[in-house]
Design an enzyme around this catalytic site. Structure first.
Site, PDB file in Angstrom:
ATOM      1  CG  MET A   1      -1.907  -1.179   1.180  1.00 48.52           C
ATOM      2  SD  MET A   1      -3.457  -0.872   2.028  1.00 48.52           S
ATOM      3  CE  MET A   1      -2.882  -0.518   3.669  1.00 48.52           C
ATOM      4  N   GLY A   2       2.169   1.069  -0.297  1.00 48.70           N
ATOM      5  CA  GLY A   2       3.051   2.220  -0.452  1.00 48.70           C
ATOM      6  C   GLY A   2       3.557   2.793   0.862  1.00 48.70           C
TER       7      GLY A   2
ATOM      8  N   GLY B   1      10.897  -2.602   5.703  1.00 41.56           N
ATOM      9  CA  GLY B   1      10.154  -3.869   5.671  1.00 41.56           C
ATOM     10  C   GLY B   1       9.767  -4.218   4.234  1.00 41.56           C
ATOM     11  CG  HIS B   2       6.953  -1.780   2.118  1.00 42.68           C
ATOM     12  ND1 HIS B   2       6.820  -0.641   2.868  1.00 42.68           N
ATOM     13  CD2 HIS B   2       5.714  -2.348   2.096  1.00 42.68           C
ATOM     14  CE1 HIS B   2       5.564  -0.507   3.276  1.00 42.68           C
ATOM     15  NE2 HIS B   2       4.867  -1.536   2.820  1.00 42.68           N
TER      16      HIS B   2
ATOM     17  CE  LYS C   1       3.579  -4.088  11.593  1.00 40.40           C
ATOM     18  NZ  LYS C   1       2.604  -3.671  10.654  1.00 40.40           N
TER      19      LYS C   1
ATOM     20  NE  ARG D   1      -3.060   1.897   9.800  1.00 39.08           N
ATOM     21  CZ  ARG D   1      -3.359   0.885   8.982  1.00 39.08           C
ATOM     22  NH1 ARG D   1      -2.544  -0.141   8.885  1.00 39.08           N
ATOM     23  NH2 ARG D   1      -4.470   0.905   8.275  1.00 39.08           N
TER      24      ARG D   1
HETATM   25  P1  AMP Z   1       1.531  -2.758   3.494  1.00 36.43           P
HETATM   26  O1  AMP Z   1       2.095  -1.758   2.528  1.00 36.43           O
HETATM   27  O2  AMP Z   1       1.554  -2.294   4.905  1.00 36.43           O
HETATM   28  O3  AMP Z   1       0.205  -3.304   3.040  1.00 36.43           O
HETATM   29  O4  AMP Z   1       2.528  -4.000   3.479  1.00 36.43           O
HETATM   30  C1  AMP Z   1       2.900  -4.620   2.275  1.00 36.43           C
HETATM   31  C2  AMP Z   1       3.671  -5.879   2.593  1.00 36.43           C
HETATM   32  O5  AMP Z   1       4.817  -5.539   3.355  1.00 36.43           O
HETATM   33  C3  AMP Z   1       2.863  -6.872   3.436  1.00 36.43           C
HETATM   34  O6  AMP Z   1       3.138  -8.196   2.991  1.00 36.43           O
HETATM   35  C4  AMP Z   1       3.414  -6.643   4.825  1.00 36.43           C
HETATM   36  O7  AMP Z   1       3.319  -7.773   5.661  1.00 36.43           O
HETATM   37  C5  AMP Z   1       4.862  -6.324   4.527  1.00 36.43           C
HETATM   38  N1  AMP Z   1       5.437  -5.576   5.646  1.00 36.43           N
HETATM   39  C6  AMP Z   1       4.935  -4.467   6.245  1.00 36.43           C
HETATM   40  N2  AMP Z   1       5.704  -4.089   7.288  1.00 36.43           N
HETATM   41  C7  AMP Z   1       6.721  -4.980   7.356  1.00 36.43           C
HETATM   42  C8  AMP Z   1       7.852  -5.150   8.216  1.00 36.43           C
HETATM   43  N3  AMP Z   1       8.088  -4.312   9.222  1.00 36.43           N
HETATM   44  N4  AMP Z   1       8.671  -6.192   7.986  1.00 36.43           N
HETATM   45  C9  AMP Z   1       8.427  -7.052   6.962  1.00 36.43           C
HETATM   46  N5  AMP Z   1       7.400  -6.942   6.112  1.00 36.43           N
HETATM   47  C10 AMP Z   1       6.546  -5.935   6.303  1.00 36.43           C
END
Ligand code: AMP
Length: 302
Positions: free
Chosen positions: A30-31, A36-37, A152, A190
């Site tokens: 979701m950008g 982590g990404h 996560k 967030r």
């Molecule tokens: P999001 O943009 O928050 O929807 O996350 C996109 C992907 O990144 C999802 O598969 C999350 O689980 C992964 N993700 C988000 N935060 C982390 C993190 N701190 N460590 C590893 N992967 C993450």
């Protein structure tokens, strides 16, 4: 790096790639990218010929009154990060392109989506219906060989694995460990909402999970969960849930036996909803309290 904005462009790309002997890795996001990404993008880059990243703040997974309009966005920055991480294609559609007028379908995974974040007092199962519908659309359109997800969002990963198996998507799901700030806070888009005071207090979330792991080795599951909850309360944080479940089924864990236990927490700190989890390996814990815990060591599951 090429930016695609419509399903038609994605379908054309897939047609073109299908004619070549290449593997395709997908990283759905979701950008507002963070490390982590990036860890997912790096793995995708290392293991595939072509890397596609989706960048879409999916409105259907937000509840009314949640932070959809305030969700942090910075497309220019995300594109720069993705480019430097070696992404080949970004799929960044407008909501209307994904959900055109008349759109009426919904993909749902039952059971697994009704607990933890899917419980009514949390985000509700509708949240996961939003997630599984968009993921089904992405997998169908992009048809990646491998999709990379983060531990996560452990429940999301379990739900997506179920979806892929049930609907016979041929994509392999790879789950990579949670990347943390130096003080242990799980990286999250967030986190940008947190005031310095809330940011400091939020470190209690990971500390409470470590506390739980330590107490589990010494006293067993129930006292360990109590210790973790107490740790949060002492930091002035009341969790929405702080629960032990088996990671594959999300059934409540009883702590008896040697199966790994997922301890998952959701807590709102100063108006920002944060989640985190730890995977406790009973066999390791029994070998000694305080032994290096599993959740921070690389864990690749296919
Ligand atoms: P999001 O943009 O928050 O929807 O996350 C996109 C992907 O990144 C999802 O598969 C999350 O689980 C992964 N993700 C988000 N935060 C982390 C993190 N701190 N460590 C590893 N992967 C993450």
């Amino acid at each position: 790096m090429k930016v695609l904005r419509t399903p038609a462009e994605v379908h054309a790309l897939r047609e073109e790639l299908r004619r070549q002997p290449v593997t395709v890795g997908l990283v759905p996001t979701m950008g507002y990218l963070h490390e982590g990404h990036n860890s997912l993008l790096r793995a995708a880059r290392e293991e595939n010929d072509v890397v596609v990243m989706s960048l879409f703040v999916n409105p259907t997974q937000f509840r009314a009154g949640e932070d959809l309009s305030a969700y942090p966005r910075d497309e220019e920055r995300d594109l720069a990060i993705a480019r430097s991480s070696g992404v080949d294609y970004i799929y960044a559609p407008e909501p209307d392109a994904v959900y055109p007028s008349g759109f009426a379908s919904r993909v749902e995974v039952e059971g697994l989506t009704e607990v933890l974040c899917g419980a009514e007092q949390s985000r509700g199962a509708g949240h996961f219906a939003g997630v599984t519908t968009i993921v089904a659309k992405l997998l169908n359109a992009i048809d990646p060989d491998v999709a990379y997800l983060g531990q996560k969002d452990a429940q999301q990963a379990t739900v997506i694995r179920r979806l892929v198996e049930d609907l016979e998507f041929r994509t392999k799901i790879v789950i990579l460990p949670t990347v943390r700030e130096r003080d242990g806070l799980a990286m999250s888009s967030r986190n940008a909402y947190l005031s310095p005071e809330a940011r400091e207090r939020a470190t209690a979330i990971w500390a409470s999970l470590l506390e739980t792991e330590k107490a589990f080795a010494e006293a067993g599951l129930e006292p360990a969960l109590e210790a973790g909850r107490r740790h949060l309360e002492e930091a002035g944080i009341t969790p929405e849930y702080f629960e032990a479940r088996y990671p594959g089924t999300l059934d409540p864990a009883d702590g008896i036996g040697s199966d790994p236990i997922l301890v998952a927490v959701s807590a709102t700190v100063d108006g920002t909803r944060l989640i985190d989890n730890i995977l406790i390996e009973p066999s390791r814990s029994l070998n000694g309290a305080g032994a290096p815990q599993a959740a921070t060591t690389p864990r690749r599951t296919r």
